[in-house]
Structures are given as C-alpha cells and as structure tokens.
Design an enzyme around this catalytic site. Sequence first.
Site, mmCIF file in Angstrom:
data_model
loop_
_atom_site.group_PDB
_atom_site.id
_atom_site.type_symbol
_atom_site.label_atom_id
_atom_site.label_comp_id
_atom_site.label_asym_id
_atom_site.label_seq_id
_atom_site.Cartn_x
_atom_site.Cartn_y
_atom_site.Cartn_z
ATOM 1 N N ASP A 1 0.920 -1.199 -0.036
ATOM 2 C CA ASP A 1 -0.010 -0.081 -0.137
ATOM 3 C C ASP A 1 0.910 1.204 0.171
ATOM 4 O O ASP A 1 1.561 1.272 0.983
ATOM 5 C CB ASP A 1 -0.992 -0.051 1.234
ATOM 6 N N HIS B 1 3.723 -2.071 3.963
ATOM 7 C CA HIS B 1 3.330 -0.788 3.609
ATOM 8 C C HIS B 1 4.763 -0.205 3.130
ATOM 9 O O HIS B 1 5.926 -0.312 3.525
ATOM 10 C CB HIS B 1 2.941 0.356 4.555
#
Length: 266
Positions: free
Chosen positions: A84, A234
């Site tokens: 992400d 992430h």
Amino acid sequence: MNYKKTLFLAMLFLFMYGAGAGAAKIVDVFSSSDFVRNETENWGLGFGTEGTAPTGNVSAEELKEYDAYYVGDTSKKTIYLTFDCGYENGNTEKILDALKKHNAHGTFFVVGNFLETAPEIVKRMQAEGHLVGNHTYHHPDMSKISDLSSFQKEMDDVANLYQEITGEEMSKLYRPPQGKFSVENLKMAKELGYHTFFWSLAYVDWYQDQQPTADEAYSKLLPRIHPGAIVLLHATSATNGEILDELLSKWEELGYTFGELEEFLE
C-alpha cells in the site's frame, strides 16, 4: 482515554491484523448471516496453527461472489506480495530493488498523493512488470460512500492520473482503504469491473516514529506465512525497505514462490 474507547480500539486492531490464535475467537463473532446483515465491516483475521491460512471475518467463498479475495490456493506454496502506497518517503525504490533482485513481481496499491508526488517511481513500477492497483484518490472510509458516482470518482481519478503518467490503463485491482468495506462497496467495485483484494498476512509497519526492528518484523512475517498468502506491506516502512531482500530469501528457503494477483482474474 476512557475504558470503552480503549476497548474499542483494541478490538479494532485485532479485527484488522489478528493477534495469534486468540484472535480467532473474536473473529468468530461474525458469521455469514452477520455479513449479510451488517452494513459496514473492518477486515479482520484470526490466526490458528502456524503455517496455515487464517480465517477472515468473511469467508473466501462469500467474498468471491463479489470478485473479492483475501487468500489464494492454500494447497500451493505461492504467495502474493502487495504494497500500500500512501505517500513516498524514500523506501519504495529499496523495495523495488529487492523485488528486482528476486525476479518477483508485486502489486502496488496507490493513492492520488503518491501518483502526484512520485510519478517516476510509478513509471518504474510499470516498466519492471509490477501491477499498480487502485487504493482510491483520497484514501477515505469507502464504506461511508453510498452512491455509485462518488465511489466511481474516487476510483476514476486514480486510474486517469495513472494513465496520464504511464500511457497505459490501470489494472482493475482495488484495495479498500484501512480495510473498511460494506456489501454495497463490494457490489459497486464489481459493477465498475474491479476485483477487490484484502490480505491474509500483515503486521504493524506504518507508524513512522515506531518502526519495528528487523527481528520484530521477522517474528510476525515468518511464522505466519502460509500457502496462498496475500501479504500486505506498507511502502512507507523503513523496516520493509531494509529487510525485504532478506525476507524474500527466507521465504524462498521455506519453499515459497511469488505469484501475481492477475492469476485471480483468470
């Protein structure tokens, strides 16, 4: 912070990321009928035996009805790397370097800010064979968006900017921000031609001032890896940038190979 708020935040964390075998008891609160009744959910996992796929608070079979997934084929030692990308802070290219070294392709779910501020990195993702998916333009709680036009605008603004940057259409892959969703969201995403992807493995890697050590990261990511895992990391994490090369090697030593989310579309 009062008692009720503290309890709520603790339960929300367990729903989204799991907390060992004990989390399964909490996840069990959500049954199939609850999924139909409840308008909004937070994606959650319950972990059981080490090396096996966790249970989701919605089953893989229920999700598939909406072209949505959280885990792949649990009989094959294939894992799917997803990242992400909320903003760029100097770690994404380290991640890309590690993936290139291992000849592994990932999927990067980007928001509008990332596209605006790091177009050259987005071009590199595309050039090196990675998939770039839609994480919405403004990263809102999409479960609160009830009309198709507003939902579509969040998606289209990302897809259009990606096409401006790369000259190619964006893959129809979608990840709900914060893992928040509703049945209507899943229906709208499907109507727009998207496949929705949650995850079956993640850890707390997003706090910039509380980054885990390498050992802490390995303690979460190695025991819980499992066949068919959709891994969420992430791209803002300095720890991920530092350890990904070694982490991929450790997973390879365990017999895993790296697949691509497009396999779910076939």
